[in-house]
Design an enzyme around this catalytic site. Structure first.
Site, PDB file in Angstrom:
ATOM      1  N   LYS A  74       3.530  26.247  36.467  1.00 36.58           N
ATOM      2  CA  LYS A  74       4.897  26.342  36.482  1.00 36.58           C
ATOM      3  C   LYS A  74       5.001  24.616  37.355  1.00 36.58           C
ATOM      4  CE  LYS A  74       7.414  30.088  35.197  1.00 36.58           C
ATOM      5  NZ  LYS A  74       8.472  31.125  35.617  1.00 36.58           N
ATOM      6  N   LYS A  82       2.504  31.425  25.626  1.00 39.27           N
ATOM      7  CA  LYS A  82       3.244  32.573  25.398  1.00 39.27           C
ATOM      8  C   LYS A  82       4.471  32.187  25.211  1.00 39.27           C
ATOM      9  CE  LYS A  82       5.174  33.463  30.027  1.00 39.27           C
ATOM     10  NZ  LYS A  82       5.692  34.492  30.717  1.00 39.27           N
ATOM     11  N   LYS A 109      10.927  31.354  28.193  1.00 34.74           N
ATOM     12  CA  LYS A 109      12.524  30.890  28.354  1.00 34.74           C
ATOM     13  C   LYS A 109      12.472  29.386  28.810  1.00 34.74           C
ATOM     14  CE  LYS A 109      14.031  34.963  30.420  1.00 34.74           C
ATOM     15  NZ  LYS A 109      13.262  34.848  31.880  1.00 34.74           N
TER      16      LYS A 109
HETATM   17  N1  AQP Z   1       5.781  36.054  25.975  1.00 34.22           N
HETATM   18  C1  AQP Z   1       5.805  37.315  26.656  1.00 34.22           C
HETATM   19  N2  AQP Z   1       5.275  38.383  25.972  1.00 34.22           N
HETATM   20  C2  AQP Z   1       5.452  39.570  26.708  1.00 34.22           C
HETATM   21  N3  AQP Z   1       6.013  39.834  27.906  1.00 34.22           N
HETATM   22  C3  AQP Z   1       6.878  38.785  28.325  1.00 34.22           C
HETATM   23  N4  AQP Z   1       7.643  38.562  29.625  1.00 34.22           N
HETATM   24  C4  AQP Z   1       7.872  37.185  29.591  1.00 34.22           C
HETATM   25  N5  AQP Z   1       7.474  36.463  28.386  1.00 34.22           N
HETATM   26  C5  AQP Z   1       6.442  37.479  27.534  1.00 34.22           C
HETATM   27  C6  AQP Z   1       7.954  39.864  30.294  1.00 34.22           C
HETATM   28  O1  AQP Z   1       9.122  39.732  30.411  1.00 34.22           O
HETATM   29  C7  AQP Z   1       9.864  40.171  31.898  1.00 34.22           C
HETATM   30  C8  AQP Z   1      10.443  39.316  32.436  1.00 34.22           C
HETATM   31  O2  AQP Z   1      10.203  37.994  32.544  1.00 34.22           O
HETATM   32  P1  AQP Z   1      10.786  36.954  33.488  1.00 34.22           P
HETATM   33  O3  AQP Z   1      12.124  36.709  33.080  1.00 34.22           O
HETATM   34  O4  AQP Z   1      10.894  37.610  35.088  1.00 34.22           O
HETATM   35  O5  AQP Z   1      10.059  35.837  33.703  1.00 34.22           O
HETATM   36  P2  AQP Z   1       8.733  35.399  33.027  1.00 34.22           P
HETATM   37  O6  AQP Z   1       7.780  36.254  32.876  1.00 34.22           O
HETATM   38  O7  AQP Z   1       8.197  34.199  33.844  1.00 34.22           O
HETATM   39  O8  AQP Z   1       9.377  35.245  31.500  1.00 34.22           O
HETATM   40  P3  AQP Z   1       9.629  33.872  30.800  1.00 34.22           P
HETATM   41  O9  AQP Z   1      10.633  34.348  29.667  1.00 34.22           O
HETATM   42  O10 AQP Z   1       8.324  33.266  30.122  1.00 34.22           O
HETATM   43  O11 AQP Z   1      10.407  32.704  31.688  1.00 34.22           O
HETATM   44  P4  AQP Z   1       9.873  31.519  32.327  1.00 34.22           P
HETATM   45  O12 AQP Z   1       9.939  30.673  31.211  1.00 34.22           O
HETATM   46  O13 AQP Z   1      10.737  31.031  33.186  1.00 34.22           O
HETATM   47  O14 AQP Z   1       8.529  31.720  32.727  1.00 34.22           O
HETATM   48  C9  AQP Z   1       8.352  40.087  32.399  1.00 34.22           C
HETATM   49  O15 AQP Z   1       7.886  41.950  32.923  1.00 34.22           O
HETATM   50  C10 AQP Z   1       7.166  39.446  31.708  1.00 34.22           C
HETATM   51  O16 AQP Z   1       5.991  40.074  32.045  1.00 34.22           O
END
Ligand code: AQP
Length: 336
Positions: free
Chosen positions: A113, A199, A202
């Site tokens: 990030k 992956k 968001k």
């Molecule tokens: N691609 C993924 N596959 C499986 N699990 C996923 N998680 C996120 N992306 C995947 C799981 O979702 C939960 C919540 O995640 P989060 O919102 O706290 O943030 P994150 O892990 O950083 O998810 P994002 O959606 O990818 O957000 P950004 O883009 O901001 O980094 C967690 O349990 C995560 O493992």
């Protein structure tokens, strides 16, 4: 003996996508009756990257409503907002002061990030895993169900707890409980629709890279129609040369609730022209009940507010006790 406790959460940083659902929330729902669950909307985490104050509140409510829409049941689970319980911030400070800086600099998510943000990387982004450790440790959580991407942060949480226990506890009476991750193999890493090696996320700028839980049938159709595939005929799992193929078959397996072997047989002679409409229909059908329930919950703001108010009270009672225990161990005087 009482039920083991589960803690997990999602950031209100945008629309929930299939990675969040299949990697995390669906697993929470399936196992919730076995545990005493706390599911948090982690809005303090949401400001570790640039955020929009005008939408933070509505995004937070949206995630809480989606928890209910996905099937989180208040008989087994407490839903609350992280920033409503101030112990999260306070414990983070205490943990910050015993966490070596180089532990945080090693975190893969920080590195990934930070690269995207150039000069504007905040101290908060570096500190994200310590806040996450505080979230988990405050509730004496036994289990933390997450996707594969959070595994390193869970290991760090355990390392921080061990360090506090070693420095400020005694072997018979540890200050903090060591949590275990639950990472299901299926859905642990849902990949982007536009690049099967990245992956689904968001924060990826392109909307075409993810299927959101609230996407309309037209959006789902458009995204699957345009998603990246390969020129080969016959679909197969686990071929490292075909990451997109593996990802799309995995999505189909999870959304249709079929077995992997069954899908492998069903799709082995298919081309993309046959498979894509099948995946589209399956995704639309799987998401429809969630979308219908979401609309119902959002129509009754008073109910949602009461869920979060009650959630806060239940969460606060536990969190404040743990915070007091840690402060006592660190030598603080507690207000009488
Ligand atoms: N691609 C993924 N596959 C499986 N699990 C996923 N998680 C996120 N992306 C995947 C799981 O979702 C939960 C919540 O995640 P989060 O919102 O706290 O943030 P994150 O892990 O950083 O998810 P994002 O959606 O990818 O957000 P950004 O883009 O901001 O980094 C967690 O349990 C995560 O493992």
């Amino acid at each position: 003996m009482g039920k083991q406790r589960v803690l997990s959460g999602v950031q209100p940083t945008g629309n929930l996508h299939l990675g969040n659902y299949l990697g995390a929330i669906r697993n929470w729902v399936e196992a919730q009756s076995q545990y005493d669950n706390f599911f948090c909307v982690v809005d303090l985490h949401a400001i570790t990257v640039p955020h929009n104050p005008a939408t933070l509140k509505s995004d937070t409510y949206k995630i809480a409503a989606l928890y209910l829409a996905c099937g989180i049941d208040l008989e087994y689970s407490t839903i609350f907002v992280q920033s409503h319980v101030s112990a999260h911030s306070e414990l983070t400070w205490l943990l910050n002061c015993i966490t070596p800086l180089n532990w945080l600099e090693r975190m893969i998510q920080f590195k990934e990030k930070a690269i995207k943000q150039g000069e504007n990387v905040s101290v908060g982004l570096l500190d994200y895993p310590v806040l996450m450790a505080a979230d988990i440790l405050l509730y004496d959580a036994d289990k933390v169900p997450v996707g594969e991407d959070q595994k390193q942060h869970l290991e760090l949480t355990r390392d921080i707890a061990v360090r506090i226990n070693d420095q400020f506890g005694n072997p018979e009476k540890p200050v903090l409980k060591l949590p275990e991750p639950i990472i299901r193999k299926e859905g642990a890493r849902v990949m982007s629709l536009t690049d099967g090696t990245k992956k689904m996320s968001k924060s990826e700028p392109s909307e075409m890279s993810r299927l959101n839980l609230l996407d309309s049938p037209e959006e789902i159709q458009k995204k699957i129609k345009r998603c990246k595939t390969d020129p080969l005929k016959g679909l197969e799992f686990d071929n490292p040369q075909r990451p997109e193929c593996n990802n799309l078959l995995t999505l189909y397996t999870l959304l249709s609730d079929k077995k992997k072997e069954e899908v492998a047989l069903e799709c082995q002679d298919m081309g993309w022209g046959q498979f894509k409409p099948l995946l589209t229909e399956t995704a639309i059908t799987a998401l429809k009940p969630i979308q219908t329930k979401y609309q119902q919950v959002m129509q009754d703001k008073g109910y949602l507010e009461s869920v979060l108010r009650e959630g806060r009270q239940q969460a606060e009672a536990i969190a404040n006790e743990t915070l007091a225990r840690v402060k006592k161990a660190l030598g603080y005087s507690l207000p009488s």
